[in-house]
Design an enzyme around this catalytic site. Sequence first.
Site, mmCIF file in Angstrom:
data_model
loop_
_atom_site.group_PDB
_atom_site.id
_atom_site.type_symbol
_atom_site.label_atom_id
_atom_site.label_comp_id
_atom_site.label_asym_id
_atom_site.label_seq_id
_atom_site.Cartn_x
_atom_site.Cartn_y
_atom_site.Cartn_z
ATOM 1 N N ARG A 42 11.751 5.236 4.088
ATOM 2 C CA ARG A 42 11.199 4.750 2.824
ATOM 3 C C ARG A 42 10.542 3.372 2.984
ATOM 4 O O ARG A 42 9.542 3.067 2.344
ATOM 5 C CB ARG A 42 12.343 4.681 1.805
ATOM 6 C CG ARG A 42 11.927 4.835 0.367
ATOM 7 C CD ARG A 42 13.129 4.936 -0.560
ATOM 8 N NE ARG A 42 13.759 6.235 -0.510
ATOM 9 C CZ ARG A 42 13.311 7.322 -1.157
ATOM 10 N NH1 ARG A 42 12.256 7.233 -1.923
ATOM 11 N NH2 ARG A 42 13.936 8.468 -1.057
ATOM 12 N N LEU A 85 9.912 3.465 -4.335
ATOM 13 C CA LEU A 85 9.531 2.529 -3.275
ATOM 14 C C LEU A 85 10.685 1.566 -2.987
ATOM 15 O O LEU A 85 11.523 1.300 -3.850
ATOM 16 C CB LEU A 85 8.255 1.785 -3.672
ATOM 17 C CG LEU A 85 7.033 2.713 -3.848
ATOM 18 C CD1 LEU A 85 5.857 1.948 -4.448
ATOM 19 C CD2 LEU A 85 6.622 3.356 -2.527
ATOM 20 N N ASN A 105 5.701 0.178 -15.014
ATOM 21 C CA ASN A 105 5.947 1.618 -14.970
ATOM 22 C C ASN A 105 6.025 2.135 -16.404
ATOM 23 O O ASN A 105 6.418 1.402 -17.311
ATOM 24 C CB ASN A 105 7.275 1.899 -14.261
ATOM 25 C CG ASN A 105 7.551 3.379 -14.137
ATOM 26 O OD1 ASN A 105 6.646 4.182 -13.873
ATOM 27 N ND2 ASN A 105 8.799 3.782 -14.328
ATOM 28 N N THR A 106 5.624 3.401 -16.592
ATOM 29 C CA THR A 106 5.874 4.060 -17.872
ATOM 30 C C THR A 106 6.859 5.187 -17.613
ATOM 31 O O THR A 106 6.714 5.949 -16.656
ATOM 32 C CB THR A 106 4.577 4.593 -18.524
ATOM 33 O OG1 THR A 106 4.933 5.316 -19.704
ATOM 34 C CG2 THR A 106 3.765 5.491 -17.616
ATOM 35 N N HIS A 107 7.871 5.262 -18.470
ATOM 36 C CA HIS A 107 8.958 6.230 -18.268
ATOM 37 C C HIS A 107 9.109 7.078 -19.531
ATOM 38 O O HIS A 107 9.146 6.539 -20.642
ATOM 39 C CB HIS A 107 10.257 5.468 -17.981
ATOM 40 C CG HIS A 107 11.409 6.374 -17.717
ATOM 41 N ND1 HIS A 107 11.577 7.020 -16.509
ATOM 42 C CD2 HIS A 107 12.431 6.784 -18.503
ATOM 43 C CE1 HIS A 107 12.657 7.771 -16.574
ATOM 44 N NE2 HIS A 107 13.197 7.653 -17.767
ATOM 45 N N ASP A 148 14.004 2.153 -12.925
ATOM 46 C CA ASP A 148 13.951 2.326 -14.381
ATOM 47 C C ASP A 148 14.818 1.313 -15.134
ATOM 48 O O ASP A 148 15.342 1.615 -16.215
ATOM 49 C CB ASP A 148 14.365 3.761 -14.783
ATOM 50 C CG ASP A 148 13.400 4.814 -14.247
ATOM 51 O OD1 ASP A 148 12.225 4.486 -14.020
ATOM 52 O OD2 ASP A 148 13.832 5.965 -14.059
HETATM 53 C C1 GRF Z 1 4.443 10.551 -17.440
HETATM 54 O O1 GRF Z 1 5.281 11.129 -18.421
HETATM 55 C C2 GRF Z 1 5.152 9.430 -16.741
HETATM 56 O O2 GRF Z 1 5.955 8.652 -17.581
HETATM 57 C C3 GRF Z 1 5.999 10.254 -15.821
HETATM 58 O O3 GRF Z 1 5.078 11.162 -15.258
HETATM 59 C C4 GRF Z 1 4.152 11.509 -16.284
HETATM 60 C C5 GRF Z 1 2.756 11.389 -15.703
HETATM 61 O O4 GRF Z 1 1.845 12.205 -16.403
HETATM 62 N N1 GRF Z 1 6.876 9.536 -14.970
HETATM 63 P P1 GRF Z 1 0.331 12.430 -15.948
HETATM 64 O O5 GRF Z 1 0.349 12.897 -14.490
HETATM 65 O O6 GRF Z 1 -0.401 11.126 -16.090
HETATM 66 O O7 GRF Z 1 -0.215 13.476 -16.873
#
Ligand code: GRF
Length: 187
Positions: free
Chosen positions: A60, A88, A102-104, A140
Amino acid sequence: MQVGVLASGTGSILRAMLERRIPVAVVIADRPCGALDIARDAGIPDELVERTDFSKNFDRVAYTDRVVAALRAHDVDLVTIAGFGTILSPPFVEAFGGRALNTHPALLPAFKGWHAVRDALEAGVDETGCTVHLVTEDVDAGPILAQEAVPVLEDDTEETLHERIKEVERRLYPDVIEKMVREGVRQ
Ligand code: GRF
């Protein structure tokens, strides 16, 4: 301000970022995926830093070094993770700490990890949502910058619920990124 995007999936969030004219300098993926096609169609540099080892022997740190080198080669100031399938190692945060988002697809700290949408459904919650946060060494768990709730409907499947969450992510994530691009990030 140059933004780098890390993605592994369909790239719908990347597409939303481009529609909002976020200055994306490079899209990096760990596998062939729709996000790379979107970058190519938009004339944005793309790099496949392919991960070939999914075993427990996966190096990794060496993989992380390759991603960091690719981001640096494109003079990236702000890294935005948009569905990147490889966690990572610390050298990433050492290089981009405070300038990686990041978006979760859940209301953190609830439902961390890769199966957040499925886990929320299985837990029987009546609302979940999405969270934009700074990336730190703990997955996260970085400081939360924005969150928005999404109701869980009676007949939701993992796919329908995830799609409704992504509709929100496609607005909320560019909102936060735009603000950081405008205000600058501390180096
Ligand atoms: C999103 O829901 C993001 O939060 C998650 O993966 C998805 C990505 O979606 N971890 P896309 O590939 O941009 O449609």
